[in-house]
Design a protein around this motif. Structure first.
Motif, short mmCIF file in Angstrom:
data_model
loop_
_atom_site.label_atom_id
_atom_site.label_comp_id
_atom_site.label_asym_id
_atom_site.label_seq_id
_atom_site.Cartn_x
_atom_site.Cartn_y
_atom_site.Cartn_z
N GLU A 201 -5.11 9.25 -7.51
CA GLU A 201 -5.44 10.08 -6.19
C GLU A 201 -6.29 11.54 -6.84
O GLU A 201 -5.24 11.78 -7.81
CB GLU A 201 -4.82 9.93 -5.36
N SER B 204 -10.89 4.56 -2.45
CA SER B 204 -11.03 5.61 -1.15
C SER B 204 -10.41 5.54 -0.48
O SER B 204 -10.85 4.16 -0.36
CB SER B 204 -11.70 6.92 -1.63
N GLY B 205 -10.26 5.82 0.65
CA GLY B 205 -9.59 5.20 1.83
C GLY B 205 -11.43 5.68 2.81
O GLY B 205 -12.23 5.98 2.72
N SER C 80 1.10 -1.24 -0.47
CA SER C 80 0.00 0.33 -0.18
C SER C 80 1.42 0.92 -0.11
O SER C 80 1.61 1.34 0.34
CB SER C 80 -0.84 0.21 1.46
N THR C 81 0.34 2.25 -0.89
CA THR C 81 0.94 3.71 -0.65
C THR C 81 1.26 4.26 1.03
O THR C 81 0.30 3.59 1.84
CB THR C 81 0.54 4.36 -1.33
N GLU C 82 1.50 5.17 1.16
CA GLU C 82 1.79 5.79 2.45
C GLU C 82 0.45 6.40 2.37
O GLU C 82 0.27 6.43 3.97
CB GLU C 82 2.74 7.28 2.42
N GLN C 83 -0.15 6.81 1.47
CA GLN C 83 -1.41 7.35 1.66
C GLN C 83 -2.89 6.22 2.63
O GLN C 83 -3.28 6.76 2.54
CB GLN C 83 -2.67 8.39 0.48
N ASN D 34 -8.41 9.60 10.46
CA ASN D 34 -7.66 10.11 9.39
C ASN D 34 -7.80 10.56 8.49
O ASN D 34 -9.16 10.76 7.93
CB ASN D 34 -6.81 8.56 8.60
N ALA D 35 -7.07 11.14 7.92
CA ALA D 35 -7.52 12.01 6.17
C ALA D 35 -7.18 10.85 5.08
O ALA D 35 -6.59 9.91 5.39
CB ALA D 35 -5.98 13.39 6.02
N SER D 36 -7.67 10.52 4.72
CA SER D 36 -8.49 9.08 3.17
C SER D 36 -8.24 9.93 2.75
O SER D 36 -9.10 11.25 1.71
CB SER D 36 -9.48 8.74 3.98
N PRO D 37 -8.17 9.13 1.80
CA PRO D 37 -6.95 9.83 0.25
C PRO D 37 -8.76 9.26 -0.61
O PRO D 37 -9.49 8.89 -0.58
CB PRO D 37 -6.47 9.15 -0.73
N SER E 36 -2.01 12.74 -8.21
CA SER E 36 -1.14 11.99 -7.91
C SER E 36 -1.60 10.11 -8.53
O SER E 36 -2.25 9.81 -8.71
CB SER E 36 -0.67 11.55 -6.92
#
Ligand SMILES: Cc1cc2nc3c(=O)[nH]c(=O)nc-3n(C[C@H](O)[C@H](O)[C@H](O)COP(=O)(O)OP(=O)(O)OC[C@H]3O[C@@H](n4cnc5c(N)ncnc54)[C@H](O)[C@@H]3O)c2cc1C
Length: 364
Positions: free
Chosen positions: A200, A229-230, A44-47, A243-246, A289
């Protein structure tokens, strides 16, 4: 040359889950991973955007149990609204609604959060990264495992937490029966010929247009697209999440792995963005991104045979080879060896849990 009682080769979810069990029962062990980080097919990416697996399903109790033990939050895949569909280059995009959409679950922070949490249960000194195993032999009761850095490890119990075809490349007829080797070579590594694209965005704009983010296409390059999406802040299975979610969409690439090798990566990325624009509107043309991963290029997971076959699940016959494996003190624990759900994360966990029972019995 050093000795450990248990040696695990492969640091995907199977290897990490087995290491957690060995740590729990205070066994002497090491985990060797070829690549720079743990996770294998889970990435998984950092996001928290998933580049490997995305989902688990309601019936998969071993996944639920692990997530609960690791105190990880989950949420349901977003499926509200219409899907979009493109049948041919010259046809209009159509919309439809699938009332039967199967419920699937996701992990807050992405599947990589499972690997991060698992790795915290394994003492750091027991993990060796960036160190492919190049050769394995067996003499009397002991295994000799040679690493790419020239070290040799000796162990009593060997756990191979990797795809069957990778096992067949490491162990030859001097160690295994020819029937076992040929059975290993027959087992495909699920999804290892896949490539995935993730875009994203600032916001999940498709939801405002009444779209679920699901898309299907006969045109490509992506054949199936989903909302990636997160967590929806008010919609986790455990309650509100901060948490901030992309906001993101992801798609499986339909171009076969062999053909992808002849196409420039940037060309595929550009074609995916253009396709998203066509399916979801102009806003999709400006991702903040993008991520593209071609699993067929991963030499520690995919083989030439995998990328030349249609996708299928493995059917490894544990019962047929049980006596041979027991005699050798050899555990085959990659997810493809599961007798319940081969190829899935749940299969990997079911199988490791079964094997861990034996370790528990030995240590009591
Ligand atoms: C694109 C994609 C989507 C997927 N979607 C889903 C999904 O939604 N749900 C689901 O349940 N499953 C899904 N899967 C399958 C899931 O990812 C796998 O079942 C699971 O991650 C396999 O874990 P594993 O530990 O058994 O094997 P792997 O993750 O393959 O781990 C094997 C490890 O062994 C290491 N290794 C190999 N050779 C050596 C060597 N010589 N020396 C040292 N280390 C070595 C590798 O580097 C790797 O880390 C998906 C897979 C992919 C690729």
């Amino acid at each position: 040359m050093s000795f450990v009682e248990h040696l695990i080769i492969g640091g995907g979810i199977s290897g990490c889950a087995m290491a957690r069990q060995l740590a729990k029962y205070q066994r002497d062990f090491k985990l060797i991973e070829a690549q720079a980080s743990l996770g294998g097919r889970i990435q998984s990416t950092e996001q928290g955007l998933d580049l490997g697996p995305t989902w688990y399903w309601p019936h998969q109790h071993s996944v639920k149990a692990l997530l609960s033990e690791l105190q990880l939050d989950t949420f349901d895949q977003y499926t509200q609204g219409d899907y979009v569909y493109q049948q041919a280059h010259n046809t209009e995009i159509s919309r439809g609604r699938d009332a039967q959409t199967m419920l699937s679950h996701r992990v807050v922070g992405g599947m990589g959060a499972i690997i991060n949490a698992l790795s915290k249960t394994i003492p750091a000194d027991n993990i060796v990264l960036n160190c492919p195993v190049t050769h394995i032999t067996k003499q009397d009761e002991l295994w000799q495992v040679i690493l790419s850095n020239g070290d040799t490890l000796i162990c009593k119990h060997l756990w191979l937490a990797m795809p069957p075809r990778k096992v067949a490349q490491l162990l030859n007829e001097a160690v295994l029966s020819t029937t076992l080797i040929s059975h290993l070579q027959d087992q495909q590594t699920w999804m290892s010929a896949q490539a995935k694209f993730v875009a994203e965005y600032e916001t999940p704009f498709w939801r405002d247009a009444g779209l679920s983010g699901q898309g299907f296409s006969q045109v490509g390059p992506m054949v199936e697209i989903n909302d990636a999406s997160g967590v929806d802040r008010e919609n986790t299975n455990e309650g509100v999440h901060d948490n901030a979610s992309p906001a993101a969409l992801f798609g499986f690439i339909g171009v076969p792995a062999l053909n992808r090798k002849t196409i420039d990566k940037q060309q595929i990325i550009n074609a995916c963005i253009a396709q998203l624009g066509k399916l979801f509107g102009e806003a999709a043309l400006s991702p903040i991104s993008t991520h593209y991963i071609d699993w067929a290029n991963n030499e520690y997971i995919s083989t030439n045979t995998d990328i030349n076959e249609p996708s299928q699940h493995a059917h490894f016959d544990q019962a047929r080879f049980k006596a041979e494996l027991n005699r050798l003190n050899l555990g085959l624990i990659g997810s493809e060896f599961s007798q319940t759900e081969p190829g899935y994360i749940a299969g990997a966990l079911d199988h490791v849990n079964d094997q861990a029972v034996k370790i528990k019995i030995q240590s009591s």
